[in-house]
Design a protein around this motif. Structure first.
Motif, PDB file in Angstrom:
ATOM      1  N   ASN A  26       0.810  -1.218   0.000  1.00  0.00           N
ATOM      2  CA  ASN A  26       0.000   0.000   0.000  1.00  0.00           C
ATOM      3  C   ASN A  26       0.837   1.259   0.000  1.00  0.00           C
ATOM      4  OD1 ASN A  26      -2.690  -0.171  -0.037  1.00  0.00           O
ATOM      5  ND2 ASN A  26      -2.825  -0.979   2.057  1.00  0.00           N
ATOM      6  N   LEU A  27       1.951   1.158   0.706  1.00  0.00           N
ATOM      7  CA  LEU A  27       2.841   2.308   0.844  1.00  0.00           C
ATOM      8  C   LEU A  27       3.499   2.648  -0.507  1.00  0.00           C
ATOM      9  CD1 LEU A  27       3.655   4.013   3.327  1.00  0.00           C
ATOM     10  CD2 LEU A  27       5.716   2.602   3.498  1.00  0.00           C
ATOM     11  N   ILE A  28       3.677   1.630  -1.339  1.00  0.00           N
ATOM     12  CA  ILE A  28       4.268   1.887  -2.664  1.00  0.00           C
ATOM     13  C   ILE A  28       3.323   2.765  -3.493  1.00  0.00           C
ATOM     14  CG2 ILE A  28       5.086   0.833  -4.815  1.00  0.00           C
ATOM     15  CD1 ILE A  28       6.037  -1.544  -3.198  1.00  0.00           C
ATOM     16  N   LYS A  29       2.023   2.584  -3.271  1.00  0.00           N
ATOM     17  CA  LYS A  29       1.058   3.445  -4.000  1.00  0.00           C
ATOM     18  C   LYS A  29       1.278   4.905  -3.617  1.00  0.00           C
ATOM     19  CE  LYS A  29      -2.504   0.047  -4.758  1.00  0.00           C
ATOM     20  NZ  LYS A  29      -3.130  -0.798  -3.741  1.00  0.00           N
ATOM     21  N   LEU A  30       1.556   5.122  -2.343  1.00  0.00           N
ATOM     22  CA  LEU A  30       1.797   6.491  -1.872  1.00  0.00           C
ATOM     23  C   LEU A  30       3.139   7.024  -2.423  1.00  0.00           C
ATOM     24  CD1 LEU A  30      -0.019   8.063   0.039  1.00  0.00           C
ATOM     25  CD2 LEU A  30       1.364   7.262   1.949  1.00  0.00           C
ATOM     26  N   LEU A  31       4.092   6.136  -2.572  1.00  0.00           N
ATOM     27  CA  LEU A  31       5.403   6.531  -3.124  1.00  0.00           C
ATOM     28  C   LEU A  31       5.244   6.934  -4.596  1.00  0.00           C
ATOM     29  CD1 LEU A  31       8.566   6.537  -2.746  1.00  0.00           C
ATOM     30  CD2 LEU A  31       8.527   4.186  -3.623  1.00  0.00           C
ATOM     31  N   ASP A  32       4.419   6.186  -5.303  1.00  0.00           N
ATOM     32  CA  ASP A  32       4.123   6.467  -6.710  1.00  0.00           C
ATOM     33  C   ASP A  32       5.415   6.616  -7.545  1.00  0.00           C
ATOM     34  OD1 ASP A  32       2.645   7.021  -8.937  1.00  0.00           O
ATOM     35  OD2 ASP A  32       2.311   9.128  -8.454  1.00  0.00           O
ATOM     36  N   PRO A  33       6.213   5.558  -7.627  1.00  0.00           N
ATOM     37  CA  PRO A  33       7.515   5.663  -8.308  1.00  0.00           C
ATOM     38  C   PRO A  33       7.347   5.954  -9.800  1.00  0.00           C
ATOM     39  CG  PRO A  33       7.267   3.555  -7.146  1.00  0.00           C
ATOM     40  CD  PRO A  33       5.922   4.195  -7.172  1.00  0.00           C
ATOM     41  N   LYS A  34       8.248   6.764 -10.335  1.00  0.00           N
ATOM     42  CA  LYS A  34       8.174   7.132 -11.759  1.00  0.00           C
ATOM     43  C   LYS A  34       9.358   6.517 -12.512  1.00  0.00           C
ATOM     44  CE  LYS A  34       4.644  10.077 -11.612  1.00  0.00           C
ATOM     45  NZ  LYS A  34       4.130   9.798 -10.270  1.00  0.00           N
ATOM     46  N   ALA A  35       9.143   6.338 -13.826  1.00  0.00           N
ATOM     47  CA  ALA A  35      10.115   5.589 -14.637  1.00  0.00           C
ATOM     48  C   ALA A  35      11.486   6.268 -14.727  1.00  0.00           C
ATOM     49  CB  ALA A  35       9.544   5.372 -16.029  1.00  0.00           C
ATOM     50  N   ASN A  36      11.566   7.558 -14.379  1.00  0.00           N
ATOM     51  CA  ASN A  36      12.870   8.235 -14.459  1.00  0.00           C
ATOM     52  C   ASN A  36      13.488   8.441 -13.069  1.00  0.00           C
ATOM     53  OD1 ASN A  36      11.056  10.050 -13.485  1.00  0.00           O
ATOM     54  ND2 ASN A  36      11.712  11.771 -14.779  1.00  0.00           N
ATOM     55  N   GLU A  37      12.949   7.774 -12.065  1.00  0.00           N
ATOM     56  CA  GLU A  37      13.397   8.089 -10.696  1.00  0.00           C
ATOM     57  C   GLU A  37      14.389   7.075 -10.128  1.00  0.00           C
ATOM     58  OE1 GLU A  37       9.755  10.763  -8.882  1.00  0.00           O
ATOM     59  OE2 GLU A  37       9.775   8.623  -8.436  1.00  0.00           O
ATOM     60  N   ARG A  38      15.244   7.627  -9.270  1.00  0.00           N
ATOM     61  CA  ARG A  38      16.215   6.807  -8.508  1.00  0.00           C
ATOM     62  C   ARG A  38      15.720   6.786  -7.059  1.00  0.00           C
ATOM     63  NH1 ARG A  38      21.793   5.614  -7.623  1.00  0.00           N
ATOM     64  NH2 ARG A  38      22.574   6.634  -5.741  1.00  0.00           N
ATOM     65  N   CYS A  44      15.537  -2.515   3.713  1.00  0.00           N
ATOM     66  CA  CYS A  44      14.825  -3.262   2.665  1.00  0.00           C
ATOM     67  C   CYS A  44      14.525  -4.706   3.045  1.00  0.00           C
ATOM     68  CB  CYS A  44      15.635  -3.232   1.381  1.00  0.00           C
ATOM     69  SG  CYS A  44      17.275  -4.003   1.562  1.00  0.00           S
ATOM     70  N   GLY A  45      15.089  -5.192   4.175  1.00  0.00           N
ATOM     71  CA  GLY A  45      14.853  -6.589   4.563  1.00  0.00           C
ATOM     72  C   GLY A  45      15.263  -7.527   3.445  1.00  0.00           C
ATOM     73  N   SER A  46      14.404  -8.489   3.132  1.00  0.00           N
ATOM     74  CA  SER A  46      14.783  -9.459   2.107  1.00  0.00           C
ATOM     75  C   SER A  46      14.350  -9.028   0.701  1.00  0.00           C
ATOM     76  CB  SER A  46      14.284 -10.853   2.471  1.00  0.00           C
ATOM     77  OG  SER A  46      12.972 -10.790   2.952  1.00  0.00           O
ATOM     78  N   GLY A  47      14.035  -7.751   0.520  1.00  0.00           N
ATOM     79  CA  GLY A  47      14.010  -7.147  -0.810  1.00  0.00           C
ATOM     80  C   GLY A  47      12.692  -7.221  -1.592  1.00  0.00           C
ATOM     81  N   GLN A  48      11.629  -7.778  -0.999  1.00  0.00           N
ATOM     82  CA  GLN A  48      10.387  -7.941  -1.769  1.00  0.00           C
ATOM     83  C   GLN A  48       9.815  -6.603  -2.244  1.00  0.00           C
ATOM     84  OE1 GLN A  48      11.155  -9.752   0.819  1.00  0.00           O
ATOM     85  NE2 GLN A  48      10.839 -11.867   0.203  1.00  0.00           N
ATOM     86  N   LEU A  49       9.826  -5.597  -1.369  1.00  0.00           N
ATOM     87  CA  LEU A  49       9.262  -4.304  -1.784  1.00  0.00           C
ATOM     88  C   LEU A  49      10.233  -3.555  -2.700  1.00  0.00           C
ATOM     89  CD1 LEU A  49       7.585  -3.175   1.565  1.00  0.00           C
ATOM     90  CD2 LEU A  49       6.483  -4.185  -0.435  1.00  0.00           C
ATOM     91  N   THR A  50      11.521  -3.746  -2.483  1.00  0.00           N
ATOM     92  CA  THR A  50      12.523  -3.125  -3.375  1.00  0.00           C
ATOM     93  C   THR A  50      12.261  -3.591  -4.807  1.00  0.00           C
ATOM     94  OG1 THR A  50      14.024  -3.734  -1.564  1.00  0.00           O
ATOM     95  CG2 THR A  50      14.978  -2.548  -3.431  1.00  0.00           C
TER      96      THR A  50
END
Ligand code: BEZ
Length: 256
Positions: A26-38, A44-50
């Motif tokens: 759900n939090l990723i929706k709030l982050l709203d990552p864009k294709a040009n972003e770093r 990150c724990g074991s990396g699933q959300l990364t």
């Protein structure tokens, strides 16, 4: 100084505590990552959300304090950069568009350093999107754990101050003091269902609160875990399922 380090067990985390990253989606929706972003995934724990963020962003880097978790993340997601790193002491040559952090910052007692690092490693107008334990988090379980330890004479252990669970007022003030503008601050109850119907609370303690048992006799450890689970039944056992009394804070802020 008594430095407490938590030894993470990726198998137990992935098998019985995957709710940590399931909720994080759900939090990723709030982050709203864009294709040009770093983007930096802090803790990150074991990396699933990364991995999920990386599918939407240009580049994502995951850091975590636990070597075990980073090894697990690297073995699962080979095309993503993962590094062992400390949320209170990190520095990258290239700054980030956003910093994301789910279920990590309550482990960072030097929270002022973490806030400073996030600020310094963001581009101007960069964003932080954070969720972690807020004031009153897991109070039912932890109060009982402290009582059970104290009643057996483990005074020092019962006073262990392992986590940072701020209110949104406290945390927003800290963010503003370094130059963040807080766009969103929420504090909400999120009762969290635990995996095992027989030993849900005991497993939670084993995964996240084992540090309370430093120098506790082997026989007492099992006895205390059983007692805690039994005594919190009234609040934490609902229709045959165990729930931890999580309270989260959720923050979105911009570097101005
Ligand atoms: C949490 O996600 O709120 C949490 C996890 C482990 C220990 C304490 C809090």
């Amino acid at each position: 100084m008594n430095i407490i380090t938590t030894k993470w067990k990726p198998e137990l985390y992935n098998e019985k505590h995957s709710f940590v990253y399931d909720y994080g989606e759900n939090l990723i929706k709030l982050l709203d990552p864009k294709a040009n972003e770093r983007i930096l995934d802090l803790g990150c724990g074991s990396g699933q959300l990364t991995f999920k963020i990386n599918e939407l962003a240009k580049e994502t880097i995951g850091i975590d304090k636990s070597q075990e978790m980073i090894d697990d993340a690297k073995s699962k997601f080979k095309n993503i950069e993962f590094q062992v790193g400390d949320a209170g002491n990190f520095e990258f040559n290239e700054k980030f568009d956003s910093i994301f952090s789910n279920a990590t910052l309550h482990w960072v007692k030097n929270y002022k350093d973490a806030i400073k690092c996030m600020f310094e490693n963001l581009k101007s107008n960069g964003k932080i999107v954070l969720e972690f334990g807020g004031k009153g988090n897991v109070q039912t379980i932890v109060n009982q754990l402290r009582d059970s330890l104290r009643n057996r004479g483990y005074i020092e252990q019962s006073e262990l101050d392992l986590w940072y669970f701020p209110s949104i007022g406290e945390y927003s003030t800290e963010l503003e003091s370094v130059g963040f503008r807080v766009l969103l601050a929420e504090h909400f109850d999120r009762p969290t269902e635990l995996a095992n119907e027989k030993s849900g609370i005991k497993d939670w303690i084993s995964m996240f609160a084992e540090s309370f048992f430093k120098d506790v006799s082997f026989n007492h450890i099992e006895e205390i875990k059983n007692e805690v689970q039994d005594k919190v039944k009234e609040k934490c056992l609902i229709n045959g399922k165990w729930f931890a009394d999580y309270k989260r804070i959720r923050i979105v802020a911009i570097k101005e």
